[in-house]
Design an enzyme around this catalytic site. Sequence first.
Site, PDB file in Angstrom:
ATOM      1  N   HIS A 150      34.493  38.034  37.210  1.00 36.27           N
ATOM      2  CA  HIS A 150      35.788  37.466  37.616  1.00 36.27           C
ATOM      3  C   HIS A 150      35.469  36.871  39.276  1.00 36.27           C
ATOM      4  O   HIS A 150      34.495  37.505  39.942  1.00 36.27           O
ATOM      5  CB  HIS A 150      36.935  38.476  37.827  1.00 36.27           C
ATOM      6  CG  HIS A 150      37.072  39.160  36.678  1.00 36.27           C
ATOM      7  ND1 HIS A 150      36.518  40.494  36.242  1.00 36.27           N
ATOM      8  CD2 HIS A 150      38.015  39.059  35.725  1.00 36.27           C
ATOM      9  CE1 HIS A 150      36.865  40.827  35.035  1.00 36.27           C
ATOM     10  NE2 HIS A 150      37.964  40.086  34.751  1.00 36.27           N
ATOM     11  N   ASP A 159      29.576  44.500  40.478  1.00 39.21           N
ATOM     12  CA  ASP A 159      30.750  44.717  39.428  1.00 39.21           C
ATOM     13  C   ASP A 159      30.126  44.849  37.993  1.00 39.21           C
ATOM     14  O   ASP A 159      29.693  43.930  37.581  1.00 39.21           O
ATOM     15  CB  ASP A 159      31.932  43.662  39.550  1.00 39.21           C
ATOM     16  CG  ASP A 159      33.017  44.255  38.544  1.00 39.21           C
ATOM     17  OD1 ASP A 159      33.003  44.911  37.821  1.00 39.21           O
ATOM     18  OD2 ASP A 159      34.349  43.796  39.150  1.00 39.21           O
ATOM     19  N   ASP A 185      31.496  45.002  35.394  1.00 39.61           N
ATOM     20  CA  ASP A 185      31.617  44.162  34.221  1.00 39.61           C
ATOM     21  C   ASP A 185      30.851  42.773  34.287  1.00 39.61           C
ATOM     22  O   ASP A 185      31.348  42.231  33.445  1.00 39.61           O
ATOM     23  CB  ASP A 185      33.328  43.950  34.257  1.00 39.61           C
ATOM     24  CG  ASP A 185      33.585  43.133  35.501  1.00 39.61           C
ATOM     25  OD1 ASP A 185      32.997  42.239  36.025  1.00 39.61           O
ATOM     26  OD2 ASP A 185      35.282  43.399  35.713  1.00 39.61           O
ATOM     27  N   ASP A 243      29.699  39.380  38.988  1.00 39.10           N
ATOM     28  CA  ASP A 243      31.003  39.870  38.486  1.00 39.10           C
ATOM     29  C   ASP A 243      31.367  38.840  37.163  1.00 39.10           C
ATOM     30  O   ASP A 243      30.845  37.610  37.204  1.00 39.10           O
ATOM     31  CB  ASP A 243      31.915  39.633  39.706  1.00 39.10           C
ATOM     32  CG  ASP A 243      33.248  40.539  39.431  1.00 39.10           C
ATOM     33  OD1 ASP A 243      33.791  40.617  38.360  1.00 39.10           O
ATOM     34  OD2 ASP A 243      33.918  40.807  40.465  1.00 39.10           O
ATOM     35  N   GLU A 270      33.692  49.445  39.740  1.00 34.36           N
ATOM     36  CA  GLU A 270      34.362  49.089  38.791  1.00 34.36           C
ATOM     37  C   GLU A 270      34.036  49.839  37.399  1.00 34.36           C
ATOM     38  O   GLU A 270      34.280  49.702  36.406  1.00 34.36           O
ATOM     39  CB  GLU A 270      34.667  47.633  38.314  1.00 34.36           C
ATOM     40  CG  GLU A 270      35.442  47.056  39.304  1.00 34.36           C
ATOM     41  CD  GLU A 270      36.712  47.039  39.382  1.00 34.36           C
ATOM     42  OE1 GLU A 270      37.268  47.943  38.443  1.00 34.36           O
ATOM     43  OE2 GLU A 270      37.720  46.658  40.144  1.00 34.36           O
ATOM     44  N   ASP A 327      37.545  36.948  41.632  1.00 30.67           N
ATOM     45  CA  ASP A 327      38.296  37.738  42.681  1.00 30.67           C
ATOM     46  C   ASP A 327      38.744  36.818  43.799  1.00 30.67           C
ATOM     47  O   ASP A 327      38.647  37.378  44.800  1.00 30.67           O
ATOM     48  CB  ASP A 327      37.316  38.813  43.175  1.00 30.67           C
ATOM     49  CG  ASP A 327      36.977  39.838  42.032  1.00 30.67           C
ATOM     50  OD1 ASP A 327      37.877  40.063  41.084  1.00 30.67           O
ATOM     51  OD2 ASP A 327      36.148  40.709  42.340  1.00 30.67           O
ATOM     52  N   HIS A 377      36.991  47.231  43.104  1.00 27.23           N
ATOM     53  CA  HIS A 377      36.297  46.059  43.838  1.00 27.23           C
ATOM     54  C   HIS A 377      36.779  45.647  44.932  1.00 27.23           C
ATOM     55  O   HIS A 377      36.504  45.094  45.775  1.00 27.23           O
ATOM     56  CB  HIS A 377      36.016  44.945  43.039  1.00 27.23           C
ATOM     57  CG  HIS A 377      34.682  44.451  43.168  1.00 27.23           C
ATOM     58  ND1 HIS A 377      33.928  43.394  42.573  1.00 27.23           N
ATOM     59  CD2 HIS A 377      33.878  44.294  44.334  1.00 27.23           C
ATOM     60  CE1 HIS A 377      32.956  42.887  42.931  1.00 27.23           C
ATOM     61  NE2 HIS A 377      32.908  43.472  44.109  1.00 27.23           N
ATOM     62  N   HIS A 385      42.133  44.422  43.292  1.00 30.02           N
ATOM     63  CA  HIS A 385      40.805  44.172  43.027  1.00 30.02           C
ATOM     64  C   HIS A 385      40.510  42.870  42.541  1.00 30.02           C
ATOM     65  O   HIS A 385      39.189  42.559  42.414  1.00 30.02           O
ATOM     66  CB  HIS A 385      40.310  45.177  42.341  1.00 30.02           C
ATOM     67  CG  HIS A 385      40.682  45.187  40.697  1.00 30.02           C
ATOM     68  ND1 HIS A 385      40.413  45.512  39.546  1.00 30.02           N
ATOM     69  CD2 HIS A 385      41.769  44.301  39.917  1.00 30.02           C
ATOM     70  CE1 HIS A 385      41.005  45.507  38.514  1.00 30.02           C
ATOM     71  NE2 HIS A 385      41.701  44.699  38.825  1.00 30.02           N
TER      72      HIS A 385
END
Length: 307
Positions: A130, A231, A233, A128, A276, A132, A101, A145
């Site tokens: 996260h 992403d 995830d 996402d 990712e 980030d 990412h 990332h």
Amino acid sequence: MARTYPPVSLIGVPTDVGAGHRGASLGPDALRIAGIGDALAARGVDVHDCGNLSGPPNPWQPPVAGYRHLEQVVAWNRALLEASAAELARGRMPVMLGGDHCLAIGSITAVARHCHQRGLKLRVLWLDAHADFNTSQVTPSGNVHGMPVACLCGMGPEALTRLDGCGPVLQPSQVRQIGIRSVDPEEKRLVKQYGLDIYDMRYIDEIGMKRGMEQALDGVDERTHLHVSFDVDFLDPGIAPGVGTTVPGGVNYREAQLVMEMIADTGRMGSLDIVELNPVLDHRNQTAELAVDLVESLFGKSTLMRD
């Protein structure tokens, strides 16, 4: 009446230079094997696969001054910035096949320049697990990332915050983060300080995905360029195991389909990151196949004709 989409350019970026696990460099070809090009072409989209960009190998070294592999991260993002900008200038939609990412720094910098040149508003949907939003001062790992949103908002090394010579690329008010469920302790303070608009999983559980997406898309109009940074995830690891940073309690299949269909309904998506994906950790390419299925929904696939 079926919606028409601009021609699409697939740009492979085979690197895991910003990640904490090896394997995301194999993501572009996993998406191709899962049929992303054919799936979009079957929806009537003009698809051109630009192949993979090239860049420095992952040296797999510890952080220096809070950053792992900064020189290599900058090189890959510059290459992606140039490639994305070239496709946007041709009137094509860049679809970045990642890769980790950190690469969103390059893709979104290109999109922001494009929007500035054409007087468009930019809205970034960050799908996402996260936030980030780490910096070198607060990162627990030094992995870039975990920093792209902060870098895009002007917090980070000048080589990334001013990748095209200007910065910051984004204001926090231009970003909507959806599906978040993992934010590092010091990162939480930065998120609050900068007022990042986050629709975390608790909020989604409380109000529902439909209302959350309505809020995230509020204000998107015909003068808006919508950039989707997906992403994988974002998805619950029970359905998408092929990522390096799994976090339980993620978005389920039906919620993810709703997100993608509501984005498609705006008709304003102009660029896309898919990042990712780690085939090394996947089972028979199921995460790549799921990602392709969801991307089809971003391009108008739905159960019924709803126009």
